[in-house]
Design a protein around this motif. Structure first.
Motif, PDB file in Angstrom:
ATOM      1  N   TYR A  55       0.807  -1.225   0.000  1.00 37.19           N
ATOM      2  CA  TYR A  55       0.000   0.000   0.000  1.00 37.19           C
ATOM      3  C   TYR A  55       0.841   1.277   0.000  1.00 37.19           C
ATOM      4  CZ  TYR A  55      -3.596  -3.358   1.230  1.00 37.19           C
ATOM      5  OH  TYR A  55      -4.447  -4.442   1.212  1.00 37.19           O
ATOM      6  N   ASN A  62       3.357  -1.453  -6.676  1.00 34.94           N
ATOM      7  CA  ASN A  62       2.093  -1.963  -6.108  1.00 34.94           C
ATOM      8  C   ASN A  62       0.850  -1.389  -6.796  1.00 34.94           C
ATOM      9  OD1 ASN A  62       1.674   0.593  -5.029  1.00 34.94           O
ATOM     10  ND2 ASN A  62       2.327   0.012  -2.952  1.00 34.94           N
ATOM     11  N   LYS A  63       1.055  -0.298  -7.565  1.00 36.86           N
ATOM     12  CA  LYS A  63      -0.101   0.290  -8.241  1.00 36.86           C
ATOM     13  C   LYS A  63      -0.505  -0.555  -9.444  1.00 36.86           C
ATOM     14  CE  LYS A  63       0.812   4.971  -6.736  1.00 36.86           C
ATOM     15  NZ  LYS A  63       2.084   4.674  -6.024  1.00 36.86           N
ATOM     16  N   ASP A  65       0.394  -3.906  -9.775  1.00 34.04           N
ATOM     17  CA  ASP A  65       0.434  -5.339  -9.489  1.00 34.04           C
ATOM     18  C   ASP A  65      -0.311  -5.620  -8.186  1.00 34.04           C
ATOM     19  OD1 ASP A  65       1.066  -7.917  -8.978  1.00 34.04           O
ATOM     20  OD2 ASP A  65       3.239  -7.681  -9.254  1.00 34.04           O
ATOM     21  N   SER A  66      -1.526  -6.134  -8.312  1.00 31.39           N
ATOM     22  CA  SER A  66      -2.336  -6.309  -7.098  1.00 31.39           C
ATOM     23  C   SER A  66      -1.894  -7.526  -6.288  1.00 31.39           C
ATOM     24  CB  SER A  66      -3.814  -6.435  -7.465  1.00 31.39           C
ATOM     25  OG  SER A  66      -3.985  -7.583  -8.263  1.00 31.39           O
ATOM     26  N   ARG A  67      -0.995  -8.338  -6.859  1.00 30.98           N
ATOM     27  CA  ARG A  67      -0.594  -9.537  -6.146  1.00 30.98           C
ATOM     28  C   ARG A  67       0.161  -9.223  -4.842  1.00 30.98           C
ATOM     29  NH1 ARG A  67      -0.263 -15.129  -6.825  1.00 30.98           N
ATOM     30  NH2 ARG A  67       1.568 -15.898  -5.743  1.00 30.98           N
ATOM     31  N   LYS A  69      -0.797  -7.414  -2.686  1.00 31.66           N
ATOM     32  CA  LYS A  69      -1.799  -7.341  -1.617  1.00 31.66           C
ATOM     33  C   LYS A  69      -2.115  -8.710  -1.030  1.00 31.66           C
ATOM     34  CE  LYS A  69      -3.969  -2.960  -2.855  1.00 31.66           C
ATOM     35  NZ  LYS A  69      -3.007  -2.555  -3.898  1.00 31.66           N
TER      36      LYS A  69
END
Ligand SMILES: [Zn+2]
Length: 348
Positions: A55, A62-63, A65-67, A69
């Motif tokens: 986050y 991280n923007k 690639d949701s992995r 999370k």
């Protein structure tokens, strides 16, 4: 809607933006205070390790690639969770322990790069704080949290009044020692129990009031003293101290301070000498004399009171007279004690 876990927000450099999105006043108020604490005590660098890479608004991958999370669910949330004893844990170890997959390797590399280039080293000044956060993340929360924070803040003391002291020294052409400076602040606390007078005293010392000199900077008018003494260039020292209009006032105050001393009935010359030494700045001699006066002074005031004062006056060739009821003359033991207090300091 608020999409990050609250722990992830705590260290984020964009915390302000998150706070604005929160509608729960309790949470936003608490976070706001936390934000101020981080800023005021400059904790950001040391606590950067506790950002959540999934986050962290400064960590670009991280923007896209949701992995990332999905990692917190596997027990890997902060940059610190990938570090052991100052070194990054190897991917193989993490893979085994946290059930990562082969395809996570390049994410690991992205994080590693980010830690090396951006997070950097902690400054070592807030080690206890870092330890506290580590413990919290491992579920081992110290029950004496309030105690910890209190001590932490008290030890940090980010504010210094040195600059203010320097301004007074410059204006008044004087040198204020560290002890004197501390004492001046203590006096504001001790000399009155009125909160508004204390506040006034503190504001004066901290140079809170706007003087004509400061006002002149933005309204262009000449900095004339507001007490109408005609002085142009009225800065703090003039307004609070030097102004001729105030001179009688300060003289009266000094007169009043000078009059409250019982011992002057016995050792009048010596007390005058003490004042003379102080005024002429001979502090070492003044200190030695003061040390010799403390015990006799205590003896004729709080220890044995007026009967002792009368007795001592008789010894020094003055007329003390007898005690008036209900006061009683000193007992033999008290009289000996009084004599010791004077003789051990070389007065008898
Ligand atoms: Zn003036």
């Amino acid at each position: 809607m608020f999409s990050s876990p609250i722990q992830a927000v705590l260290m984020d450099s964009n915390i302000r933006k998150y706070i604005d999105k929160i509608h729960n006043p309790w949470v936003s108020c608490t976070l706001n205070i936390w934000r101020k604490v981080v800023k005021e005590f400059k904790l950001e660098q040391d606590l950067a390790l506790f950002k959540w890479y999934a986050y962290d608004s400064d960590f670009a991958p991280n923007k896209l690639d949701s992995r990332f999370k999905s990692w917190p669910a596997k027990g890997l949330s902060t940059y610190d969770s990938l570090i052991k004893d100052g070194n990054l844990i190897s991917f193989d170890t993490l893979k085994q322990r946290h059930n990562l997959e082969k395809q996570d390797f390049f994410r690991y590399l992205q994080i590693r790069h980010y830690i090396k280039t951006t997070i950097g080293q902690m400054s070592n000044t807030n080690v206890e704080l870092v330890t506290l956060f580590r413990q919290a993340y491992s579920g081992d929360v110290d029950t004496r949290l309030i105690f910890f924070w209190y001590n932490f803040f008290m030890n940090k003391l980010p504010h210094s009044t040195d600059y203010v002291k320097m301004l007074w020294e410059k204006e008044g052409g004087m040198c204020i020692s560290r002890e004197e400076w501390t004492q001046m602040w203590e006096w504001q606390w001790r000399s009155t129990s009125s909160k508004s007078w204390r506040e006034f005293g503190w504001k004066t010392l901290i140079r809170f009031f706007i003087t004509p000199c400061q006002k002149a900077h933005y309204d262009g008018n000449p900095p004339v003293c507001w007490r109408n003494c005609g002085y142009q260039g009225a800065h703090h020292t003039h307004i609070m101290w030097d102004c001729p209009v105030l001179r009688t006032y300060w003289k009266d105050i000094h007169g009043a301070i000078g009059g409250v001393c019982a011992l002057a009935n016995v050792l009048g010359q010596e007390l005058c000498e003490l004042e003379r030494l102080c005024v002429s700045g001979r502090w070492e001699e003044a200190r030695v004399l003061q040390q010799r006066l403390i015990e006799p002074n205590a003896a004729v005031t709080r220890k044995l009171g007026v009967p002792a004062l009368k007795q001592a006056m008789e010894w020094f060739g003055f007329h003390g007279g007898s005690c008036r009821s209900p006061l009683q003359p000193l007992t033999e033991a008290e009289s000996q004690q009084l004599r010791r207090d004077f003789s051990s300091n070389g007065w008898l």
